[in-house]
Design a protein around this motif. Structure first.
Motif, PDB file in Angstrom:
ATOM      1  N   HIS A  79       3.968 -61.270  -8.773  1.00 33.40           N
ATOM      2  CA  HIS A  79       4.562 -60.064  -9.361  1.00 33.40           C
ATOM      3  C   HIS A  79       3.998 -58.810  -8.697  1.00 33.40           C
ATOM      4  N   GLY A  80       2.683 -58.793  -8.475  1.00 37.29           N
ATOM      5  CA  GLY A  80       2.067 -57.629  -7.834  1.00 37.29           C
ATOM      6  C   GLY A  80       2.610 -57.387  -6.434  1.00 37.29           C
ATOM      7  N   LEU A  81       2.831 -58.462  -5.695  1.00 36.09           N
ATOM      8  CA  LEU A  81       3.392 -58.326  -4.345  1.00 36.09           C
ATOM      9  C   LEU A  81       4.816 -57.786  -4.414  1.00 36.09           C
ATOM     10  N   LEU A  82       5.596 -58.260  -5.372  1.00 33.54           N
ATOM     11  CA  LEU A  82       6.982 -57.789  -5.488  1.00 33.54           C
ATOM     12  C   LEU A  82       7.048 -56.329  -5.919  1.00 33.54           C
ATOM     13  N   VAL A  83       6.145 -55.913  -6.779  1.00 32.55           N
ATOM     14  CA  VAL A  83       6.118 -54.497  -7.180  1.00 32.55           C
ATOM     15  C   VAL A  83       5.853 -53.630  -5.950  1.00 32.55           C
ATOM     16  N   ARG A  84       4.907 -54.067  -5.116  1.00 30.02           N
ATOM     17  CA  ARG A  84       4.643 -53.304  -3.883  1.00 30.02           C
ATOM     18  C   ARG A  84       5.853 -53.345  -2.952  1.00 30.02           C
ATOM     19  N   ALA A  85       6.503 -54.515  -2.865  1.00 29.58           N
ATOM     20  CA  ALA A  85       7.665 -54.648  -1.978  1.00 29.58           C
ATOM     21  C   ALA A  85       8.797 -53.740  -2.440  1.00 29.58           C
ATOM     22  N   ALA A  86       9.055 -53.707  -3.745  1.00 29.61           N
ATOM     23  CA  ALA A  86      10.147 -52.875  -4.261  1.00 29.61           C
ATOM     24  C   ALA A  86       9.829 -51.389  -4.082  1.00 29.61           C
ATOM     25  N   ARG A  87       8.566 -51.023  -4.264  1.00 26.92           N
ATOM     26  CA  ARG A  87       8.209 -49.612  -4.042  1.00 26.92           C
ATOM     27  C   ARG A  87       8.406 -49.236  -2.573  1.00 26.92           C
ATOM     28  N   ALA A  88       8.148 -50.183  -1.683  1.00 21.21           N
ATOM     29  CA  ALA A  88       8.261 -49.892  -0.249  1.00 21.21           C
ATOM     30  C   ALA A  88       9.705 -49.980   0.243  1.00 21.21           C
ATOM     31  N   HIS A  89      10.463 -50.942  -0.269  1.00 18.52           N
ATOM     32  CA  HIS A  89      11.769 -51.240   0.329  1.00 18.52           C
ATOM     33  C   HIS A  89      12.940 -51.040  -0.619  1.00 18.52           C
ATOM     34  N   GLY A  90      12.691 -50.759  -1.901  1.00 19.26           N
ATOM     35  CA  GLY A  90      13.765 -50.613  -2.877  1.00 19.26           C
ATOM     36  C   GLY A  90      14.004 -51.899  -3.647  1.00 19.26           C
ATOM     37  N   GLY A  91      14.882 -51.778  -4.664  1.00 17.77           N
ATOM     38  CA  GLY A  91      15.188 -52.928  -5.504  1.00 17.77           C
ATOM     39  C   GLY A  91      14.457 -52.868  -6.832  1.00 17.77           C
ATOM     40  N   ILE A  92      14.756 -53.847  -7.679  1.00 16.93           N
ATOM     41  CA  ILE A  92      14.247 -53.886  -9.045  1.00 16.93           C
ATOM     42  C   ILE A  92      13.518 -55.217  -9.259  1.00 16.93           C
TER      43      ILE A  92
END
Ligand SMILES: [Zn+2]
Length: 299
Positions: free
Chosen positions: A59-72
């Motif tokens: 989850h932490g990796l996805l939060v960083r990914a979404a902040r960097a690349h967009g998405g929910i």
């Protein structure tokens, strides 16, 4: 943008679905119609890590990914495959008979839930979904099988993976890309959730099994975790770009109702379920947990 400076000094964009207002969800969706799903569980990860490591990491990796690349980032799912087949044999060796604090479900529950998660994203109109499992063993291979089976039913583009698939170049120095509560996972959690790793709890001369602690745990470094997290986030961004580039509005969308999911499950998945590797009943050279072991009960 809502002022969320209380999240810690700088104003970070909220990307976690369950914490967003409807207008924020609409804005994020309009900018980038990608859904990120994280999977993990509570499972022994040594005395030095919070037991939710696999989920917290994903989850932490996805939060960083979404902040960097967009998405929910979809609400995280903290129940995952364990206690069956090779997982039970592994657990007997690495956990022993200690109280395991597991949040386990069998593969047919976990993977059916994944189908319902995917269906929810499909009907909302997302163009791509990425399913990230922070929990290892063979479940990630079954996730890929499931994604292959699901894709023909979806307009949305789908990819499923374990985090180590995009952990390149891996641990600085030797390239290790995944482990269980060793230096890779402990360093990653240390970077993502610094309050949930306490390396002072690693004994100087450990005796194993030690609540499934990895043999390299003492080599963990927070900076190494930061580097790996950045590499993984970059890899997730590339995946997201590939999926969006191949989205096609003319593809049929056939997974729209609960009935569709049930039909998909019974007609397509169930006949394949006996081949799912999560159900394989051997692991390394051992055929079964010992009689009397707690790990024998669901093996
Ligand atoms: Zn783990």
């Amino acid at each position: 943008m809502v002022d969320r400076s209380y999240l810690g000094g700088e104003v970070l964009r909220e990307v976690r679905w369950e914490r967003m207002y409807p207008h924020e969800l609409e804005e994020a969706f309009a900018a980038c119609p990608v859904a990120w799903f994280s999977y993990g569980l509570c499972e022994p990860h040594g005395p030095q890590n919070a037991v939710g490591l696999d989920l917290l990491k994903a989850h932490g990796l996805l939060v960083r990914a979404a902040r960097a690349h967009g998405g929910i980032v979809a609400p995280p799912d903290a129940w995952h495959v364990h206690e069956v087949g090779g997982y039970a044999i592994w657990a007997e060796r690495e956990i022993g008979e200690a109280r395991p604090w597991l949040t386990a479900v069998p593969p047919w529950v976990h993977f059916k839930n994944v189908c319902y998660h995917v269906r929810a994203a499909e009907v909302l109109g997302f163009r791509a979904a990425i399913l990230l499992t922070g929990h290892y063993g063979p479940n990630w291979e079954d996730l890929k099988t499931l994604v292959d089976l699901l894709q023909p039913w979806l307009r949305m583009r789908l990819h499923g993976l374990p985090d180590f698939e995009v952990n390149r170049p891996g641990f600085p120095g030797d390239g290790a890309d995944g482990d269980h509560a060793g230096k890779v996972e402990t360093s990653l959690l240390w970077a993502l959730e610094p309050d949930l790793v306490d390396v002072t709890r690693i004994p100087e001369t450990p005796t194993f099994p030690l609540f499934a602690m990895g043999r390299t745990a003492a080599e963990s470094r927070r900076e190494a975790g930061e580097q790996m997290a950045a590499d993984i986030v970059a890899g997730l961004g590339r995946l997201q770009g590939d999926l969006l580039a191949t989205w096609d509005p003319d593809r049929p969308s056939r997974l729209r109702t609960f009935g569709d999911v049930e039909r998909f499950w019974s007609e397509v998945v169930e006949p394949r379920l006996p081949d799912f590797k999560s159900l394989r009943r051997t692991w390394y050279d051992k055929a079964a947990p010992e009689a009397g072991s707690r790990w024998r009960e669901n093996w």
